[in-house]
Motif scaffolding. Structure first.
Motif, mmCIF file in Angstrom:
data_model
loop_
_atom_site.group_PDB
_atom_site.id
_atom_site.type_symbol
_atom_site.label_atom_id
_atom_site.label_comp_id
_atom_site.label_asym_id
_atom_site.label_seq_id
_atom_site.Cartn_x
_atom_site.Cartn_y
_atom_site.Cartn_z
ATOM 1 N N SER A 66 10.028 2.087 -17.226
ATOM 2 C CA SER A 66 9.170 2.974 -16.428
ATOM 3 C C SER A 66 9.942 4.175 -15.882
ATOM 4 C CB SER A 66 8.534 2.202 -15.274
ATOM 5 O OG SER A 66 9.541 1.719 -14.395
ATOM 6 N N ARG A 67 11.293 4.135 -15.930
ATOM 7 C CA ARG A 67 12.106 5.238 -15.402
ATOM 8 C C ARG A 67 12.876 5.989 -16.490
ATOM 9 N NH1 ARG A 67 15.522 3.987 -10.537
ATOM 10 N NH2 ARG A 67 15.441 6.246 -10.490
ATOM 11 N N ARG A 68 12.690 5.596 -17.758
ATOM 12 C CA ARG A 68 13.388 6.272 -18.847
ATOM 13 C C ARG A 68 12.847 7.679 -19.035
ATOM 14 N NH1 ARG A 68 12.893 1.334 -22.793
ATOM 15 N NH2 ARG A 68 14.552 0.078 -21.903
ATOM 16 N N LEU A 69 13.732 8.556 -19.487
ATOM 17 C CA LEU A 69 13.325 9.899 -19.880
ATOM 18 C C LEU A 69 13.327 9.967 -21.404
ATOM 19 C CD1 LEU A 69 15.160 12.159 -17.295
ATOM 20 C CD2 LEU A 69 12.759 11.475 -17.337
ATOM 21 N N PHE A 70 12.303 10.590 -21.947
ATOM 22 C CA PHE A 70 12.108 10.684 -23.388
ATOM 23 C C PHE A 70 12.368 12.123 -23.823
ATOM 24 C CE2 PHE A 70 9.786 7.110 -21.862
ATOM 25 C CZ PHE A 70 9.891 6.147 -22.858
ATOM 26 N N SER A 71 13.323 12.291 -24.722
ATOM 27 C CA SER A 71 13.690 13.622 -25.200
ATOM 28 C C SER A 71 12.616 14.167 -26.136
ATOM 29 C CB SER A 71 15.044 13.574 -25.901
ATOM 30 O OG SER A 71 16.045 13.188 -24.986
#
Length: 191
Positions: free
Chosen positions: A70-75
């Motif tokens: 839920s806190r990941r950033l997606f490039s």
């Protein structure tokens, strides 16, 4: 004096015109035609629930292995493709083009990662999104390209992430050098 000025301007003209024709950041073949492409990293996205939302963090971003989903950033990247030699870089759609993230490791192990690759008709370019690059103790993230029946090609090593320090990015670059020189066992990709 006039001849010196003319001689000066002719090489200058040739320099600019040859650079305009030579601009091809990455060249590849598709059905015996030569194409160019350029990758333009966009702001990363988050997915706090089930919908992707643009953040203010530039891509690419490297997530720690312990980062909750839920806190990941997606490039995310925009990719423009054009016919080689087209100085106007008019967008081209190739239905059999695939670009995807890929991890190589010094031991020869390699694997793909999830992503979403599609042509955006409104923007007139490809979008490569939903890439959750995760840090690994040893490994180099890459973007790879496959076009029709052509063999898979390395598009780029991702050696610099926006959320890492200069020293951490230097370590990434060194790891990519090590991984690129290591023999790889039958790679499989997942896109």
């Amino acid at each position: 004096m006039k001849s010196k000025i003319i001689i000066f301007f002719i090489p200058l003209f040739c320099f600019f015109s040859s650079n305009a024709w030579a601009h091809c950041p990455f060249e590849f073949q598709n059905k015996s035609e030569s194409y160019c492409l350029e990758v333009d990293w966009q702001n990363a996205e988050s997915r706090p629930q089930s919908k992707f939302i643009e953040t203010q963090t530039p891509s690419p971003v490297l997530n720690a292995m312990t980062t909750p989903s839920s806190r990941r950033l997606f490039s995310k990247a925009h990719i423009l493709v054009w016919k080689n030699g087209d100085v106007d870089h008019n967008a081209v759609y190739l239905p059999n083009l695939a670009i995807y993230p890929f991890m190589v490791m010094p031991g020869g192990h390699s694997h793909g990662a999830r992503s979403n690759f599609y042509f955006d008709a409104d923007l007139q370019l490809y979008v490569l999104a939903e890439m959750a690059f995760q840090a690994m103790s040893e490994g180099c993230w890459q973007l790879r390209l496959k076009s029709g029946s052509q063999d898979e090609q390395l598009l780029m090593n991702i050696e610099s992430f926006s959320n890492l320090t200069a020293d951490e990015n230097l370590n990434q670059s060194l790891m990519c050098s090590i991984c690129s020189s290591a023999p790889q066992t039958s790679p499989h990709h997942n896109h």
